[in-house]
Design a protein around this motif. Structure first.
Motif, PDB file in Angstrom:
ATOM      1  N   GLU A 255       0.881  -1.235  -0.023  1.00  0.00           N
ATOM      2  CA  GLU A 255      -0.035  -0.087  -0.124  1.00  0.00           C
ATOM      3  C   GLU A 255       0.952   1.291   0.123  1.00  0.00           C
TER       4      GLU A 255
ATOM      5  N   LYS B  19       2.052   1.809  -3.361  1.00  0.00           N
ATOM      6  CA  LYS B  19       1.021   2.158  -4.311  1.00  0.00           C
ATOM      7  C   LYS B  19       0.735   4.086  -4.114  1.00  0.00           C
ATOM      8  N   LYS B  20       0.835   4.144  -2.689  1.00  0.00           N
ATOM      9  CA  LYS B  20       0.529   5.821  -2.378  1.00  0.00           C
ATOM     10  C   LYS B  20       1.800   6.678  -2.642  1.00  0.00           C
TER      11      LYS B  20
ATOM     12  N   GLN C 137       3.419   6.058  -5.632  1.00  0.00           N
ATOM     13  CA  GLN C 137       3.239   6.300  -6.793  1.00  0.00           C
ATOM     14  C   GLN C 137       2.315   7.233  -7.098  1.00  0.00           C
ATOM     15  N   ALA C 138       1.132   7.268  -6.353  1.00  0.00           N
ATOM     16  CA  ALA C 138       0.055   8.013  -6.286  1.00  0.00           C
ATOM     17  C   ALA C 138       0.727   9.642  -6.189  1.00  0.00           C
TER      18      ALA C 138
ATOM     19  N   LYS D 218       3.884  10.481  -6.707  1.00  0.00           N
ATOM     20  CA  LYS D 218       4.504  10.767  -7.632  1.00  0.00           C
ATOM     21  C   LYS D 218       3.669  11.668  -8.887  1.00  0.00           C
ATOM     22  N   VAL D 219       2.576  11.042  -9.116  1.00  0.00           N
ATOM     23  CA  VAL D 219       1.627  11.521 -10.147  1.00  0.00           C
ATOM     24  C   VAL D 219       1.270  13.024  -9.635  1.00  0.00           C
ATOM     25  N   ARG D 220       0.924  13.149  -8.426  1.00  0.00           N
ATOM     26  CA  ARG D 220       0.339  14.381  -7.788  1.00  0.00           C
ATOM     27  C   ARG D 220       1.425  15.415  -7.688  1.00  0.00           C
TER      28      ARG D 220
END
Length: 821
Positions: A609, A612-613, A615-616, A618-620
């Motif tokens: 988890e 995943k967070k 990676q999220a 990184k997108v932000r």
């Protein structure tokens, strides 16, 4: 604090001088020049430090016979004796010892805390006074007298008053109340008003300029907000990265911490097996083995019936080699686990880099460029390079011309050589550079910009380095696994005694160690010489009773441990060792994986988890960086608009002048108001502190003053700028209207009242130096009685040059006699 004894090594006229004090009232009598003031200054110097130079004191009291400057002082505080020694004037050395001779660490801090809140100045203002201060009282104005009284009632008030005056003076110099004042702030305000009028008259473009300025402020605010968000997200990204790096330890701790299933022994059994019990059982077993009651043929039969010994005889070489290889097996297993954790961490980082690089370059990730390779286009041949070549040719021509002119060759040679040198330098530095490399050979597409290629070099280098590290670790892991399996092959003959279910290497190694220990014990028990068997047969009957006792004691311990026999006891020992190893592993992990980090991993849902967070996030972060880029572009457009809207040079200059003036005015006003506020705060604070304590002080002073004047004056009145007294008919008199004796008695009453009020919190000795010479006989007698009463609560040290019949001889020290003793 009560001074018990002083020893002067060297101070003024005293050298190697000792003096003992009484606890109550100590009168030190001596004629003029006997050293009374010197003794008083010595006490103050020991407590607070000696004067360092003439600016601090007009008399430095240098020893007359060149003895060691300083001395020591013994005082009693809360029932304990302390010895304070201070030697040397310019580089004074302070030492403090207790009554047992133990030295105090950090003596300066200890003494300052003991004397707190008094400094040398406040001590001399409150607890120490002389006739000179009494003579000065009549020359003071009402305001000066009020300030003097305030300095006594508030510790260090004179320093605060001086600072208050300096702050008010600084503020007055900066700003005047009238508009025509020529002080700095007034001049800045006038100049600002003049420029504002000029700007209002210029008008025109002001509305558009303000609108664009407002948009610029909004854009700057938005950029600041985005930067703050970006900073927080990157900080959170770093935290996630650190947690992922700890994932291997976290997973290993969870595996080790899992509750035991299908174990042979309980935790209670393991905890009951203490080192003491273990040693006792081993000792009993050793004694039991030493008693052999079986016939040799029966013993050989027993050995033959043991399957482990049979396997050992059939596979002696493999099992002996396995026993010797156990340390290598454990080491290889630890290295295998370490490589496995490192591979997991590198895999996570490779995934991040791969996603980032695929976003920039697509599915095909190029190689990193070699160090020092330039990808910028090369320069063509420049004009300066051609000029350099021409100058070199001219230089060669000049040198040749010199050889052709033998009559006067030197000017040609010198000029030719100089021009040749300059041309050579110019052509060298302006020579054409090598062409940049072909990027396609490293896998770069023509659609990728040079900025992207340059910015991505660090990630590309790290990506390929991680791939190499990953492959290297995989090879090392496979190598360790191969070595482990090769060693475990030696245990094939023991498979029937090993668990059939697939276990990890740690459990399998522990089980093999238990079996090897059992084989070793069985071998030792089977090897008995014929002489030992004969000895057992001869002593068999004698040892039966002893053997039964040993077995009974051993069985009691086995019953306590809930095991059937010694073999199960050995299994329990192995389980204890395994449990201890597990606890040591947990302790090692806990040193790196703190409970806070572990709770964070659990709260975030585990390593997957968190990944995943991350990676999220990184997108932000990429999204916010894009927004910041857009806002910066808008800011550039607004700056261009503002520049165009204010094209008039005079208008821009006036705006800048106005802005500079506003900055100067704000800075000066800030300093002005800070000085004014500090001035008001200091005065108000001193007023509140002094008037909070003043009623109690005035009441005590009125009692002393009424007693000294035989009730002629019964009250003391503090005015704003004056001090008054009133008699029994309520007639009021200013302090300067009193006689010299009465004014001195008023001052003494106030000083004693102030000192007594302060001494209730920290009692220091009262040092009074011949302060009552102008008192008549009756009032001097009253003053002596007051000193006697004060001495019941505080230590009074009274220096005088006049023989006094109001004190007993036990309280009087003749300084002349003591100095000659």
């Amino acid at each position: 604090m009560e001074i018990k004894r002083i020893h002067i090594s060297g101070f003024g006229k005293f050298s190697d001088f000792n003096l003992d004090f009484k606890n109550d009232l100590q009168v030190i009598y001596g004629q003029n020049e006997a050293g009374k003031s010197t003794l008083r200054q010595f006490i103050t110097g020991i407590l607070f430090g000696f004067a360092q130079n003439k600016r601090q004191s007009s008399n430095l009291y240098e020893p007359r016979n060149r003895s060691q400057y300083g001395g020591d002082l013994v005082f009693e505080q809360d029932g304990s004796l302390w010895d304070v020694s201070r030697l040397g004037r310019t580089q004074s050395k302070l030492e403090i010892t207790d009554q047992n001779g133990n030295h105090v660490n950090n003596p300066e801090i200890f003494l300052t805390k003991l004397l707190s809140p008094f400094s040398q100045d406040s001590f001399e203002d409150i607890f120490s006074f002389d006739q000179e201060q009494l003579n000065e009282i009549r020359s003071l104005s009402g305001k000066e007298l009020s300030d003097r009284l305030l300095s006594f009632s508030v510790v260090n008030a004179d320093q605060w008053q001086s600072l208050s005056k300096e702050l008010d003076k600084n503020a007055s110099v900066m700003f005047g109340l009238t508009k025509t004042s020529k002080r700095p702030i007034n001049q800045l305000l006038a100049e600002h008003q003049q420029i504002s009028n000029q700007l209002n008259s210029m008008g025109g473009q002001l509305s558009d300029y303000r609108k664009s300025s407002q948009q610029k402020k909004s854009t700057l605010k938005r950029i600041a907000e985005l930067d703050s968000q970006l900073h927080n997200l990157k900080k959170q990204m770093d935290e996630f990265s650190k947690l992922i790096e700890l994932s291997g330890l976290f997973n290993r701790k969870e595996r080790i911490s899992m509750p035991k299933t299908n174990d042979r022994f309980s935790d209670q059994q393991i905890s009951n097996l203490t080192d003491e019990i273990e040693q006792r059982v081993e000792k009993l077993q050793s004694q039991i083995k030493g008693i052999n009651l079986d016939k040799s043929e029966n013993k050989s039969t027993i050995i033959a019936e043991n399957p482990l010994l049979t396997i050992y005889k059939n596979n002696r070489t493999d099992i002996d080699l396995l026993d010797k290889s156990i340390p290598n097996l454990i080491a290889e297993n630890n290295l295998f686990d370490q490589n496995d954790n490192q591979i997991k961490n590198i895999s996570s980082r490779l995934s991040e880099l791969q996603n980032d690089l695929k976003t920039k370059f697509g599915d095909r990730i190029p190689r990193a460029l070699p160090q020092g390779v330039s990808i910028q286009p090369s320069r063509s041949i420049t004009v300066f390079f051609i000029i350099g070549i021409i100058l070199m040719l001219l230089g060669v021509f000049g040198i040749v011309k010199g050889f052709q002119t033998p009559a006067f060759p030197y000017p040609f040679w010198i000029c030719g050589a100089g021009v040749l040198f300059i041309g050579g330098l110019l052509s060298f530095f302006e020579r054409p550079k090598k062409q940049s490399i072909n990027l396609s050979q490293y896998g770069y597409s023509n659609q990728v910009s040079l900025d992207t290629i340059i910015d991505s070099q660090n990630h590309l280098q790290e990506y390929h380095q991680k791939i190499d590290q990953f492959q290297q670790l995989q090879n090392e892991k496979q190598s360790h696994l191969s070595k482990i399996n090769s060693i475990l092959k030696l245990a094939n003959s023991l498979r029937e005694f090993l668990p059939s279910a697939k276990q990890d290497h740690d459990a399998l190694i522990d089980q093999i160690q238990v079996i090897l220990n059992e084989i070793r014990d069985e071998r030792q028990s089977a090897i008995l010489s014929k002489e030992q068997k004969k000895l057992v047969d001869e002593n068999r009957q004698q040892q039966i009773g002893h053997l039964q006792n040993l077995k009974s004691e051993q069985q009691q311990i086995f019953n306590y441990l809930k095991v059937d026999n010694y073999q199960n006891f050995q299994y329990l020992q192995a389980e204890k060792i395994k449990n201890k190893q597990r606890l040591n592993q947990l302790e090692s992990i806990n040193q790196l994986l703190t409970p806070e980090k572990e709770n964070q991993i659990k709260e975030l849902g585990g390593v997957e988890e968190i990944t995943k967070k991350k990676q999220a996030l990184k997108v932000r972060i990429d999204s916010i960086e894009g927004e910041i880029k857009q806002e910066n572009q808008q800011l550039l457009n607004l700056n261009a608009t503002l520049l165009n809207a204010s094209s008039d040079t005079d208008y821009q200059t006036k705006l800048q002048q106005q802005s500079d003036l506003e900055t100067d005015i704000n800075n000066d006003l800030t300093e002005y108001f800070a000085n004014k506020l500090a001035f008001s705060w200091i005065n108000e604070s001193l007023y509140q502190i002094s008037h909070k304590r003043m009623p109690e002080i005035r009441s005590r002073a009125e009692q002393y003053f009424a007693e000294l004047t035989e009730n002629k004056y019964v009250s003391i009145i503090f005015g704003d700028n004056s001090l008054l007294v009133a008699n029994q008919q309520n007639e009021k008199f200013y302090s300067y209207e009193l006689s010299k004796g009465s004014s001195e008695q008023l001052y003494v009453s106030l000083r004693l009242a102030f000192a007594e009020s302060v001494a209730e919190k920290n009692s220091l000795p009262f040092l009074i130096d011949d302060s009552f010479v102008n008192f008549d006989v009756e009032r001097k007698s009253i003053m002596d009685n007051i000193l006697h009463r004060l001495a019941e609560k505080y230590q009074i040290i009274y220096f005088t040059a006049n023989p006094d019949q109001n004190f007993s001889q036990s309280n009087i020290i003749n300084l002349g006699e003591a100095a000659n003793a």
